[in-house]
Write a protein that holds these residues in place. Structure first.
Motif, PDB file in Angstrom:
ATOM      1  N   THR A 125       0.833  -1.201   0.000  1.00 32.92           N
ATOM      2  CA  THR A 125       0.000   0.000   0.000  1.00 32.92           C
ATOM      3  C   THR A 125       0.867   1.250   0.000  1.00 32.92           C
ATOM      4  OG1 THR A 125      -0.144   0.221   2.419  1.00 32.92           O
ATOM      5  CG2 THR A 125      -1.730  -1.249   1.357  1.00 32.92           C
ATOM      6  N   ASP A 126       0.264   2.347  -0.431  1.00 30.23           N
ATOM      7  CA  ASP A 126       0.922   3.643  -0.376  1.00 30.23           C
ATOM      8  C   ASP A 126       0.969   4.100   1.076  1.00 30.23           C
ATOM      9  OD1 ASP A 126       0.915   6.724  -0.365  1.00 30.23           O
ATOM     10  OD2 ASP A 126       1.375   6.281  -2.461  1.00 30.23           O
ATOM     11  N   LEU A 133      -1.741  -1.094  -3.798  1.00 28.03           N
ATOM     12  CA  LEU A 133      -0.964  -0.997  -5.041  1.00 28.03           C
ATOM     13  C   LEU A 133      -0.656  -2.364  -5.635  1.00 28.03           C
ATOM     14  CD1 LEU A 133       1.599   1.703  -3.817  1.00 28.03           C
ATOM     15  CD2 LEU A 133      -0.569   2.084  -5.024  1.00 28.03           C
ATOM     16  N   VAL A 154       1.649  -6.197  -9.390  1.00 27.57           N
ATOM     17  CA  VAL A 154       1.235  -4.801  -9.179  1.00 27.57           C
ATOM     18  C   VAL A 154      -0.062  -4.564  -9.942  1.00 27.57           C
ATOM     19  CG1 VAL A 154       1.875  -2.376  -9.495  1.00 27.57           C
ATOM     20  CG2 VAL A 154       3.619  -4.058  -8.871  1.00 27.57           C
ATOM     21  N   ALA A 158      -1.285   1.059 -10.795  1.00 27.04           N
ATOM     22  CA  ALA A 158      -0.108   1.432  -9.999  1.00 27.04           C
ATOM     23  C   ALA A 158       1.206   1.153 -10.718  1.00 27.04           C
ATOM     24  CB  ALA A 158      -0.130   0.689  -8.664  1.00 27.04           C
ATOM     25  N   ARG A 161       5.461   3.118 -11.494  1.00 26.49           N
ATOM     26  CA  ARG A 161       5.814   3.994 -10.375  1.00 26.49           C
ATOM     27  C   ARG A 161       6.861   3.364  -9.465  1.00 26.49           C
ATOM     28  NH1 ARG A 161      -0.136   4.722  -8.168  1.00 26.49           N
ATOM     29  NH2 ARG A 161       1.021   5.352  -6.303  1.00 26.49           N
ATOM     30  N   VAL A 163       6.721   0.487  -7.970  1.00 26.06           N
ATOM     31  CA  VAL A 163       6.126  -0.211  -6.829  1.00 26.06           C
ATOM     32  C   VAL A 163       6.800  -1.563  -6.608  1.00 26.06           C
ATOM     33  CG1 VAL A 163       4.013  -1.278  -5.956  1.00 26.06           C
ATOM     34  CG2 VAL A 163       3.909   0.970  -7.032  1.00 26.06           C
TER      35      VAL A 163
END
Length: 263
Positions: A125-126, A133, A154, A158, A161, A163
């Protein structure tokens, strides 16, 4: 001679009970067959799932928490991630997932594996917003050989980025230090260049090609080759550039995809 008068001593009158009507015979109850316990498919809270013994992890702008099989948003995100066409292009799960019922049961199984300390499964998660995410896990944990296997994906919105790289950096540092593992492996189908870049960026160099080590896309009767990447506790910590792009299409060996992949 005076005659003696005889007296009869009668018993005091007893209260009369009203006549009882004959009782109808009570029907005998047949023994009930035991009801089978509800499975997680039929009830989201029927299965008592122990809490995870693994900690929540933080780093690189992310918060890695545990998935919750009783949370509707988590179940929906898990279903979206596992049925995404890009995920299915590179992974072929042994168990099909078609709806929320299947997704909930899958998450419950992941929680039980965590309770048994055979897999550590995280919802990525962010850290600032809490938005989900993606997913990352350390599967097939062997406490004797001190090894584990990485799996991740992912969500489409999202991607691009960084992730996957950031989540892999966080979980690798934890697994090779606090969890006490000696070696982590990451495998992906040949041709999955984005996953190859993620692995090498996070200190998992290419170690070789395993022939016929994972299922073909959408098939369990045909196999394809895969690349193997590995990282040990003695390897230096890589310097991860903030928010480096992963190139899209993230996903490495998550979802029961074959002998060399995470369950």
């Amino acid at each position: 001679m005076a005659s003696m008068e005889q007296h009869s001593f009668s018993q005091p009158p007893q209260s009369r009970q009203p006549p009882q009507s004959p009782q109808s015979p009570q029907p005998q109850r047949s023994p009930q067959s035991p009801q089978p316990p509800q499975s997680p498919q039929s009830s989201p809270r029927a299965l008592s799932v122990p809490s995870s013994p693994f900690p929540v992890l933080h780093g690189h702008g992310l918060r890695l928490r545990h998935w919750d099989h009783a949370d509707e948003a988590d179940v929906e995100a898990w279903l979206r991630g596992r049925t995404d066409p890009e995920f299915q292009r590179w992974n072929t799960p042994l168990k099909e997932m078609n709806d929320l019922v299947d997704a909930r049961a899958s998450l419950a199984e992941k929680a039980l594996a965590a309770a048994e300390r055979t897999a550590a499964t995280y919802c990525v998660t962010d850290a600032a917003t809490g938005a989900t995410l993606g997913h990352i896990s350390v599967e097939a944990i062997n406490p004797v050989m001190r090894t584990g296997r990485i799996g991740y994906w992912v969500l489409p919105e999202a991607r691009g980025r960084g992730v996957a790289s950031r989540a892999l950096a966080v979980v690798s540092r934890w697994a090779l230090t606090e969890l006490g593992l000696q070696r982590l492996e990451l495998g992906h189908a040949i041709g999955h260049e984005a996953s190859c870049r993620v692995a090498e960026r996070c200190g998992y160099p290419y170690e070789g090609t395993l022939r016929g080590a994972m299922f073909e896309a959408g098939r369990v009767d045909r196999f394809r080759d895969m690349h193997l990447h590995g990282r040990t506790a003695q390897d230096p910590e890589p310097e991860l550039k903030p928010y480096a792009e992963d190139g899209g299409g993230d996903g490495a060996g998550d979802g029961d995809g074959g002998p060399a992949q995470g369950a």
